[in-house]
Enzyme design. Structure first.
Site, PDB file in Angstrom:
ATOM      1  N   GLY A   1       0.342  -1.261   0.051  1.00  0.00           N
ATOM      2  CA  GLY A   1      -0.037   0.034  -0.428  1.00  0.00           C
ATOM      3  C   GLY A   1       0.968   1.181   0.483  1.00  0.00           C
ATOM      4  O   GLY A   1       0.744   2.164   0.747  1.00  0.00           O
TER       5      GLY A   1
ATOM      6  N   THR B   1       2.517   4.240  -2.775  1.00  0.00           N
ATOM      7  CA  THR B   1       1.848   4.880  -3.751  1.00  0.00           C
ATOM      8  C   THR B   1       2.019   3.969  -4.877  1.00  0.00           C
ATOM      9  O   THR B   1       0.616   4.024  -5.628  1.00  0.00           O
ATOM     10  CB  THR B   1       3.336   5.575  -4.318  1.00  0.00           C
TER      11      THR B   1
ATOM     12  N   ALA C   1       7.924  14.411  -7.206  1.00  0.00           N
ATOM     13  CA  ALA C   1       7.896  14.697  -7.696  1.00  0.00           C
ATOM     14  C   ALA C   1       7.372  13.957  -9.081  1.00  0.00           C
ATOM     15  O   ALA C   1       7.590  12.530  -8.866  1.00  0.00           O
ATOM     16  CB  ALA C   1       9.698  15.584  -8.697  1.00  0.00           C
TER      17      ALA C   1
ATOM     18  N   LYS D   1       4.996  21.869 -10.782  1.00  0.00           N
ATOM     19  CA  LYS D   1       6.218  21.759 -11.407  1.00  0.00           C
ATOM     20  C   LYS D   1       6.545  21.766 -12.672  1.00  0.00           C
ATOM     21  O   LYS D   1       5.490  21.776 -13.863  1.00  0.00           O
ATOM     22  CB  LYS D   1       6.877  20.234 -11.203  1.00  0.00           C
TER      23      LYS D   1
ATOM     24  N   ILE E   1       6.981   7.654 -10.241  1.00  0.00           N
ATOM     25  CA  ILE E   1       5.210   7.428 -10.177  1.00  0.00           C
ATOM     26  C   ILE E   1       5.030   7.467 -11.843  1.00  0.00           C
ATOM     27  O   ILE E   1       4.122   6.406 -11.562  1.00  0.00           O
ATOM     28  CB  ILE E   1       5.333   8.355 -10.226  1.00  0.00           C
TER      29      ILE E   1
HETATM   30  P1  FAD Z   1       6.634   1.297  -1.502  1.00  0.00           P
HETATM   31  O1  FAD Z   1       5.712   2.436  -0.471  1.00  0.00           O
HETATM   32  O2  FAD Z   1       8.326   0.878  -0.420  1.00  0.00           O
HETATM   33  O3  FAD Z   1       5.260   0.507  -0.514  1.00  0.00           O
HETATM   34  C1  FAD Z   1       5.495  -0.386  -0.418  1.00  0.00           C
HETATM   35  C2  FAD Z   1       4.477  -1.293  -0.109  1.00  0.00           C
HETATM   36  O4  FAD Z   1       4.697  -3.220   0.631  1.00  0.00           O
HETATM   37  C3  FAD Z   1       4.334  -0.410   1.598  1.00  0.00           C
HETATM   38  O5  FAD Z   1       2.759  -0.616   1.461  1.00  0.00           O
HETATM   39  C4  FAD Z   1       4.883  -1.703   2.514  1.00  0.00           C
HETATM   40  O6  FAD Z   1       4.159  -2.210   4.233  1.00  0.00           O
HETATM   41  C5  FAD Z   1       3.977  -3.437   1.717  1.00  0.00           C
HETATM   42  N1  FAD Z   1       4.761  -4.308   1.993  1.00  0.00           N
HETATM   43  C6  FAD Z   1       6.526  -4.721   2.150  1.00  0.00           C
HETATM   44  N2  FAD Z   1       6.072  -5.847   2.428  1.00  0.00           N
HETATM   45  C7  FAD Z   1       4.478  -6.058   3.266  1.00  0.00           C
HETATM   46  C8  FAD Z   1       4.273  -7.572   3.461  1.00  0.00           C
HETATM   47  N3  FAD Z   1       5.966  -8.546   4.159  1.00  0.00           N
HETATM   48  N4  FAD Z   1       3.461  -8.010   4.394  1.00  0.00           N
HETATM   49  C9  FAD Z   1       2.638  -6.783   4.175  1.00  0.00           C
HETATM   50  N5  FAD Z   1       2.949  -5.773   3.490  1.00  0.00           N
HETATM   51  C10 FAD Z   1       4.077  -5.325   2.017  1.00  0.00           C
HETATM   52  N6  FAD Z   1       8.772   8.579  -7.914  1.00  0.00           N
HETATM   53  C11 FAD Z   1       8.843   9.581  -8.186  1.00  0.00           C
HETATM   54  O7  FAD Z   1       8.005  10.126  -9.899  1.00  0.00           O
HETATM   55  N7  FAD Z   1       9.786  10.885  -8.188  1.00  0.00           N
HETATM   56  C12 FAD Z   1      10.456  11.203  -7.057  1.00  0.00           C
HETATM   57  O8  FAD Z   1      10.820  12.420  -6.642  1.00  0.00           O
HETATM   58  C13 FAD Z   1      10.927   9.993  -6.871  1.00  0.00           C
HETATM   59  N8  FAD Z   1      11.293  10.375  -5.469  1.00  0.00           N
HETATM   60  C14 FAD Z   1      12.429   9.218  -5.358  1.00  0.00           C
HETATM   61  C15 FAD Z   1      13.502   9.208  -4.106  1.00  0.00           C
HETATM   62  C16 FAD Z   1      13.743   7.687  -4.234  1.00  0.00           C
HETATM   63  C17 FAD Z   1      15.094   7.980  -3.614  1.00  0.00           C
HETATM   64  C18 FAD Z   1      13.330   6.731  -4.106  1.00  0.00           C
HETATM   65  C19 FAD Z   1      14.307   5.079  -3.621  1.00  0.00           C
HETATM   66  C20 FAD Z   1      12.222   6.569  -4.522  1.00  0.00           C
HETATM   67  C21 FAD Z   1      11.412   8.012  -5.472  1.00  0.00           C
HETATM   68  N9  FAD Z   1      10.789   7.687  -6.042  1.00  0.00           N
HETATM   69  C22 FAD Z   1      10.007   8.682  -7.012  1.00  0.00           C
HETATM   70  C23 FAD Z   1      10.336   6.442  -6.292  1.00  0.00           C
HETATM   71  C24 FAD Z   1       8.696   6.493  -5.502  1.00  0.00           C
HETATM   72  O9  FAD Z   1       8.997   6.608  -4.175  1.00  0.00           O
HETATM   73  C25 FAD Z   1       8.328   5.458  -6.026  1.00  0.00           C
HETATM   74  O10 FAD Z   1       7.915   4.788  -7.109  1.00  0.00           O
HETATM   75  C26 FAD Z   1       6.489   4.921  -5.042  1.00  0.00           C
HETATM   76  O11 FAD Z   1       6.470   5.661  -3.764  1.00  0.00           O
HETATM   77  C27 FAD Z   1       6.549   3.137  -4.945  1.00  0.00           C
HETATM   78  O12 FAD Z   1       6.696   2.808  -4.198  1.00  0.00           O
HETATM   79  P2  FAD Z   1       6.537   1.663  -3.675  1.00  0.00           P
HETATM   80  O13 FAD Z   1       4.957   1.336  -3.298  1.00  0.00           O
HETATM   81  O14 FAD Z   1       6.163   0.789  -5.105  1.00  0.00           O
HETATM   82  O15 FAD Z   1       6.615   0.927  -2.176  1.00  0.00           O
END
Ligand code: FAD
Length: 521
Positions: free
Chosen positions: A24, A26, A63, A91, A360
């Site tokens: 859960g 982004t 961003a 932006k 994103i």
């Molecule tokens: P996460 O936010 O890590 O979410 C993972 C989810 O899985 C969480 O809800 C967690 O609780 C759940 N989960 C994991 N393991 C388990 C488990 N065993 N059981 C139940 N739930 C679990 N993107 C942009 O577009 N612009 C930016 O400026 C940008 N800056 C960034 C800077 C950095 C340094 C990084 C690392 C990323 C950046 N990103 C950016 C990327 C962006 O943050 C991610 O693409 C976006 O937040 C998606 O993350 P996610 O949902 O895939 O992962």
């Protein structure tokens, strides 16, 4: 084909009735909000999202690029409400500071430059003007760059091609956790069921290896037919359970760490993301309505974590608002983003550093592609292959664009920059650089994400000097060329002078946050 074949096919190709999203962040909530909007209805599948508060999210990612406007439209969002709720600022592009050499800066703006003339792109006339002694930088011909630098904002006027504002495009900078909450609310209103809990096991069919469910700590099993792995860098389903290998691109993109810290605001802000080159990477600065997001992306082979954190903290515009958040990553993606009945979306599928704010967008485009190739329970191989080849190509295109920023530099003041300057670029990028260098031509392959204007912004901004330009640009005589260039600059400057500042615009739209919510020193 005999009718019977179709009927059999149709009967075996049962629709998907249960979708499970693991994660859960982004990615998870973007997927949940979009799928529940499009697939809603009594015959649509159920959508369950499992997440663990104890594990949390990466908490960065603020961003975006203009494509997000299309995603918001798909969700039916009211832009002013969206901006207010996520504390977003606008932006108009990214300012790159010290990337070519210390003391130099340029803007990669959204939208296009100048005015195409005689059937060729504007920048060939700009190159001709330079040959005639006009030293003006490209930024002066971009309404987004000029407005961004002046702290101004207004919506594009795409319906009025005569207006300079038709050349503008924009995106948002928002609070990542507010964004996820905002999407969660919509997704739940659209019928998505959230299950709190930690996944401790991925249950697979013994014969096919297809995932049939995820087991939570409290022993519950959430079953489904289609699984979206949005579990972040852990890649619980695609990486861990299905063991899909990771294609590692760190030889081209050696940054593998980041440290992030938000800080208080310091006055009015330009509608721009800023990226400042540092000795072993670069620092981002993302001004939102209530605070500034900051981070330092660096290569651990060239700088240790303490030094990187100190450098970040020494270069904040305000007071830090939280403890530094340390993140590790590797550039690249899972070889197959869709394997069996699992699709990796977001960090679970791959990661490219946030230099051009593309992560994103990659979530959004994976969701759009999933809708385009939405499977039946038969999971056709051709659709899956197509999904995978298109997604991998999108990753590659973005990779090449990012590598350009590092490769085309004059910096040689640290081991890191010497490595970047000397690296062998991927093949497609080498061709693009060579074409621009030899004749100023900018090519955009197969509808790739970054347009000609973006490639031009970064190639010119990073100091690649074309040796010539399109011969048609020499058809105006010298005086007329210089006059036309000056006129375009005046039109841009005049349009910007008429625009409100970003703060005035937010107030006019009713999307400004309450003054008490602004975190200042
Ligand atoms: P996460 O936010 O890590 O979410 C993972 C989810 O899985 C969480 O809800 C967690 O609780 C759940 N989960 C994991 N393991 C388990 C488990 N065993 N059981 C139940 N739930 C679990 N993107 C942009 O577009 N612009 C930016 O400026 C940008 N800056 C960034 C800077 C950095 C340094 C990084 C690392 C990323 C950046 N990103 C950016 C990327 C962006 O943050 C991610 O693409 C976006 O937040 C998606 O993350 P996610 O949902 O895939 O992962």
């Amino acid at each position: 084909y005999p009718i019977g074949t179709f009927r059999e096919l149709f009967l075996t190709a049962k629709p998907i009735s249960r979708i499970v999203i693991v994660g859960g962040g982004t990615a998870g909530w973007m997927a949940a909000a979009a799928l529940s909007r499009v697939l809603a209805g009594p015959r649509g599948p159920s959508i369950t999202l499992v997440e663990s508060e104890a594990i949390g999210t990466v908490g960065v990612g603020e961003a975006t690029i203009p494509q997000i406007i299309g995603f918001n439209k798909l969700l039916g969002l009211d832009e002013n409400e969206f901006v207010r709720e996520t504390h977003a600022a606008y932006k108009l592009g990214i300012e790159f500071v010290d990337w070519l050499r210390p003391g130099h800066s340029y803007i990669h703006p959204f939208g296009t430059y100048g005015l195409d003339m005689l059937g060729i792109e504007f920048h060939h006339f700009w190159l001709r003007g330079r040959e005639l002694g006009d030293p003006t930088q490209l930024d002066a011909y971009s309404i987004a760059a000029a407005a961004g630098a002046a702290g101004k904002f207004f919506w594009p006027q795409s319906g009025n091609p005569k207006s300079p504002l038709s050349k503008l495009a924009y995106a948002f900078q928002f609070d990542a956790s507010r964004y996820a909450r905002f999407l969660r609310k919509r997704a739940e209103q659209q019928g998505v069921v959230r299950q709190e809990g930690k996944v401790i096991e991925v249950v697979q069919d013994a014969d096919s290896g297809f995932v049939t469910g995820v087991r939570l700590e409290d022993k519950r099993v959430i079953e489904g037919e289609l699984f979206l792995d949005c579990s972040g860098f852990r890649s619980l389903l695609l990486g861990q359970a299905l063991e899909v290998p990771f294609e590692d691109w760190s030889k081209w993109l050696p940054c593998d760490r980041a440290v992030a810290v938000p800080c208080t605001l310091a006055g009015e802000h330009q509608p721009l993301t800023r990226s400042t080159a540092r000795p072993a990477g670069w620092q981002w600065r993302i001004p939102l309505q209530h605070r500034i997001g900051n981070g330092h992306v660096f290569s651990s082979a060239h700088m240790d974590q303490d030094a990187a954190t100190d450098l970040l903290l020494a270069n904040l515009d305000g007071d830090p608002l939280a403890e530094p958040n340390h993140l590790r990553f590797t550039a690249g993606h899972r070889e197959r983003l869709w394997d069996k009945n699992v699709i990796g979306i977001g960090l679970a599928g791959g990661f490219l550093e946030p230099l051009e704010s593309t992560a994103i967008h990659l979530v959004q485009s994976s969701v759009a592609r999933l809708l385009a190739y939405f499977p039946t329970a038969a999971f056709g191989g051709a659709e899956i292959d197509r999904f995978n080849s298109e997604t991998a190509r999108e990753y590659r295109d973005i990779r090449d664009f990012l590598v350009l920023h590092y490769k085309a530099t004059e910096r040689d003041d640290s081991e890191f920059w010497r490595y970047c300057r000397d690296l062998e670029p991927p093949e497609g990028l080498a061709e693009k650089i060579e074409l621009f260098r030899s004749s100023g031509r900018v090519i955009r392959e197969h509808e790739e994400l970054f347009t000609e204007a973006s490639w031009l912004a970064v190639m010119a901004g990073q100091g690649i000097e074309p040796q010539s330009y399109h011969p048609v640009a020499a058809l105006f005589d010298d005086a007329e060329t210089l006059q036309r260039l000056e006129h375009i600059r005046q039109v841009v400057a005049h349009a910007v002078s008429q625009m409100p500042t970003q703060d005035q615009f937010l107030a006019q739209q009713g999307s400004a946050i309450d003054a008490s919510e602004r975190l200042t020193r």
